[in-house]
Scaffold this active site. Structure first.
Site, PDB file in Angstrom:
ATOM      1  N   GLN A  46      49.211  48.870  45.763  1.00  0.00           N
ATOM      2  CA  GLN A  46      49.862  48.682  44.460  1.00  0.00           C
ATOM      3  C   GLN A  46      49.023  49.277  43.325  1.00  0.00           C
ATOM      4  OE1 GLN A  46      51.671  44.812  43.213  1.00  0.00           O
ATOM      5  NE2 GLN A  46      49.816  44.577  42.019  1.00  0.00           N
TER       6      GLN A  46
ATOM      7  N   LYS B  31      42.986  43.462  45.488  1.00  0.00           N
ATOM      8  CA  LYS B  31      43.663  42.716  46.554  1.00  0.00           C
ATOM      9  C   LYS B  31      44.931  43.458  46.977  1.00  0.00           C
ATOM     10  CE  LYS B  31      45.427  39.119  48.848  1.00  0.00           C
ATOM     11  NZ  LYS B  31      46.763  38.950  48.403  1.00  0.00           N
ATOM     12  N   ASP B  32      45.672  43.950  45.980  1.00  0.00           N
ATOM     13  CA  ASP B  32      46.894  44.729  46.253  1.00  0.00           C
ATOM     14  C   ASP B  32      46.520  46.206  46.077  1.00  0.00           C
ATOM     15  OD1 ASP B  32      49.172  42.508  46.301  1.00  0.00           O
ATOM     16  OD2 ASP B  32      47.719  41.987  44.762  1.00  0.00           O
TER      17      ASP B  32
ATOM     18  N   SER C  58      45.298  34.006  47.242  1.00  0.00           N
ATOM     19  CA  SER C  58      46.664  34.496  47.062  1.00  0.00           C
ATOM     20  C   SER C  58      47.559  33.310  46.752  1.00  0.00           C
ATOM     21  CB  SER C  58      47.156  35.174  48.340  1.00  0.00           C
ATOM     22  OG  SER C  58      48.563  35.314  48.307  1.00  0.00           O
TER      23      SER C  58
ATOM     24  N   ARG D  25      50.325  32.922  47.827  1.00  0.00           N
ATOM     25  CA  ARG D  25      51.062  32.628  49.070  1.00  0.00           C
ATOM     26  C   ARG D  25      50.231  31.807  50.058  1.00  0.00           C
ATOM     27  NH1 ARG D  25      53.553  38.033  48.049  1.00  0.00           N
ATOM     28  NH2 ARG D  25      55.764  37.605  47.747  1.00  0.00           N
TER      29      ARG D  25
ATOM     30  N   HIS E 166      45.445  31.575  40.105  1.00  0.00           N
ATOM     31  CA  HIS E 166      44.272  31.119  40.857  1.00  0.00           C
ATOM     32  C   HIS E 166      43.045  31.888  40.347  1.00  0.00           C
ATOM     33  CE1 HIS E 166      44.779  34.861  43.045  1.00  0.00           C
ATOM     34  NE2 HIS E 166      45.954  34.491  43.513  1.00  0.00           N
TER      35      HIS E 166
ATOM     36  N   GLY F 186      41.485  34.358  41.460  1.00  0.00           N
ATOM     37  CA  GLY F 186      41.613  35.825  41.508  1.00  0.00           C
ATOM     38  C   GLY F 186      42.203  36.344  40.206  1.00  0.00           C
ATOM     39  N   HIS F 187      43.301  35.712  39.766  1.00  0.00           N
ATOM     40  CA  HIS F 187      43.900  36.099  38.485  1.00  0.00           C
ATOM     41  C   HIS F 187      42.898  35.884  37.339  1.00  0.00           C
ATOM     42  CE1 HIS F 187      47.662  34.627  40.723  1.00  0.00           C
ATOM     43  NE2 HIS F 187      47.887  35.917  40.541  1.00  0.00           N
TER      44      HIS F 187
ATOM     45  N   MET G 118      52.345  37.127  38.495  1.00  0.00           N
ATOM     46  CA  MET G 118      53.583  36.399  38.788  1.00  0.00           C
ATOM     47  C   MET G 118      53.328  34.897  38.741  1.00  0.00           C
ATOM     48  SD  MET G 118      55.764  38.670  41.444  1.00  0.00           S
ATOM     49  CE  MET G 118      54.914  38.189  42.927  1.00  0.00           C
TER      50      MET G 118
HETATM   51  P1  AMP Z   1      50.299  38.432  41.614  1.00  0.00           P
HETATM   52  O1  AMP Z   1      50.487  37.259  40.708  1.00  0.00           O
HETATM   53  O2  AMP Z   1      50.138  38.076  43.046  1.00  0.00           O
HETATM   54  O3  AMP Z   1      51.319  39.520  41.360  1.00  0.00           O
HETATM   55  O4  AMP Z   1      48.915  39.083  41.215  1.00  0.00           O
HETATM   56  C1  AMP Z   1      48.641  39.442  39.893  1.00  0.00           C
HETATM   57  C2  AMP Z   1      47.392  40.273  39.873  1.00  0.00           C
HETATM   58  O5  AMP Z   1      46.311  39.528  40.407  1.00  0.00           O
HETATM   59  C3  AMP Z   1      47.522  41.547  40.730  1.00  0.00           C
HETATM   60  O6  AMP Z   1      46.897  42.620  40.045  1.00  0.00           O
HETATM   61  C4  AMP Z   1      46.778  41.166  41.975  1.00  0.00           C
HETATM   62  O7  AMP Z   1      46.223  42.278  42.654  1.00  0.00           O
HETATM   63  C5  AMP Z   1      45.688  40.280  41.414  1.00  0.00           C
HETATM   64  N1  AMP Z   1      45.137  39.414  42.452  1.00  0.00           N
HETATM   65  C6  AMP Z   1      45.831  38.624  43.322  1.00  0.00           C
HETATM   66  N2  AMP Z   1      44.982  37.998  44.166  1.00  0.00           N
HETATM   67  C7  AMP Z   1      43.739  38.407  43.840  1.00  0.00           C
HETATM   68  C8  AMP Z   1      42.437  38.131  44.353  1.00  0.00           C
HETATM   69  N3  AMP Z   1      42.241  37.303  45.372  1.00  0.00           N
HETATM   70  N4  AMP Z   1      41.372  38.721  43.767  1.00  0.00           N
HETATM   71  C9  AMP Z   1      41.541  39.579  42.714  1.00  0.00           C
HETATM   72  N5  AMP Z   1      42.754  39.879  42.184  1.00  0.00           N
HETATM   73  C10 AMP Z   1      43.830  39.316  42.738  1.00  0.00           C
END
Ligand code: AMP
Length: 285
Positions: free
Chosen positions: A157, A153-154, A189, A191, A38, A40-41, A34
């Site tokens: 999900q 992380k999710d 995150s 957030r 960061h 993580g992505h 989304m």
């Molecule tokens: P989001 O943009 O929050 O929907 O996350 C997109 C993808 O990145 C999802 O598969 C999340 O699980 C993953 N994600 C978010 N935060 C992290 C993190 N800290 N470490 C690894 N993957 C992450």
């Protein structure tokens, strides 16, 4: 300003790009996001690059997965910056459809996964997982990748996605990527930017506390006892606890008493920010 990564916004353009790669014999991985990219992505993009010849990253803030009182409008958006960091990490294509492309007028279908979505985050965020499953199913059908990468992380999900992909025979391999954390343990995150400086100082206690639950379980402490102690500790530190739960890592079934192979999951509010995190028990996968 020159864009740092090729960007497509329609299903037709995405499919044309993927078709060209397929014609050249290349494999494709998809990393759905989304935005507000960061590390993580980026770790998922880097993992994707080791698993396929080409990596598509999608960016879509999915209105369907936000509740009416949640942060859809406030969610951080900066596509220009996202495009730059994704290019640097080696993503080949950014797929950033508009809401009309994803949900044209008259859109009325939902993908609902039973069982796995009924509690934990599903209990406090009604319809959230229908929104996630619907958009991810669409992204998988639009891109038709060989692999799609999601973060642990999710965790709930990730299991929901694996379940509907299996149930609906969608021909893709779902791969989980490890959680990337700040040095103090806070899971990255989008957030986290909502946290005040004081909340940011408190936030790492979430990871520390669920790690303690995992350590307690490894020492033979009962699951209910360990998770109750964690709830108490978090509430005393100012968190509003949604859940701290010890679950089967595959089915998310509740576990009681002494357990060895489990996932410890938690969701809390710190001020107006909802944080989630999870860890395996030491002997779990
Ligand atoms: P989001 O943009 O929050 O929907 O996350 C997109 C993808 O990145 C999802 O598969 C999340 O699980 C993953 N994600 C978010 N935060 C992290 C993190 N800290 N470490 C690894 N993957 C992450």
């Amino acid at each position: 300003m020159t864009r740092a990564i090729d960007t497509v916004r329609t299903v037709g353009d995405l499919r044309a790009r993927v078709a060209a790669w397929r014609k050249a014999g290349e494999t494709v991985a998809l990393v759905p996001t989304m935005g507000a990219i960061h590390d993580g992505h980026l770790s998922l993009v880097k993992l994707a690059k080791t698993l396929a010849d080409r990596v598509v990253t999608s960016l879509f803030v999915n209105p369907l997965q936000f509740g009416p009182r949640e942060d859809f409008h406030a969610y951080p958006r900066d596509e220009t910056r996202d495009a730059e960091v994704l290019a640097k990490a080696g993503s080949d294509l950014l797929y950033a459809p508009g809401a009309d492309e994803m949900y044209p007028s008259g859109f009325s279908t939902r993908v609902h996964v039973g069982d796995l979505t009924e509690d934990l985050c599903g209990a406090s965020r009604p319809n959230h997982f229908d929104g996630v499953a619907t958009v991810v199913a669409k992204l998988l059908l639009q891109c038709a990748p060989d692999k799609a990468i999601f973060g642990e992380k999710d965790y709930q999900q990730l299991l929901v996605i694996k379940r509907f992909v299996r149930d609906l025979n969608i021909p893709v391999e779902i791969v989980g990527g490890a959680i990337v954390r700040e040095t103090d343990g806070l899971a990255l995150s989008s957030r986290n930017t909502y946290l005040s400086p004081a909340e940011r100082k408190t936030a790492p206690l979430l990871h520390e506390t669920i790690q303690q639950v995992a350590a307690d379980l490894a020492q033979g402490r009962g699951a209910d006892d360990a998770s109750e102690a964690a709830r108490f500790k978090l509430e005393a530190a100012g968190f509003c606890v949604d859940y701290v739960a010890v679950r089967d890592p595959e089915t998310l079934a509740p576990l009681h008493g002494p357990v060895t192979d489990a996932r410890v999951l938690a969701a809390v509010h710190l001020g107006k920010t909802r944080l989630i995190d999870n860890v395996p028990t030491p002997r779990a996968r």
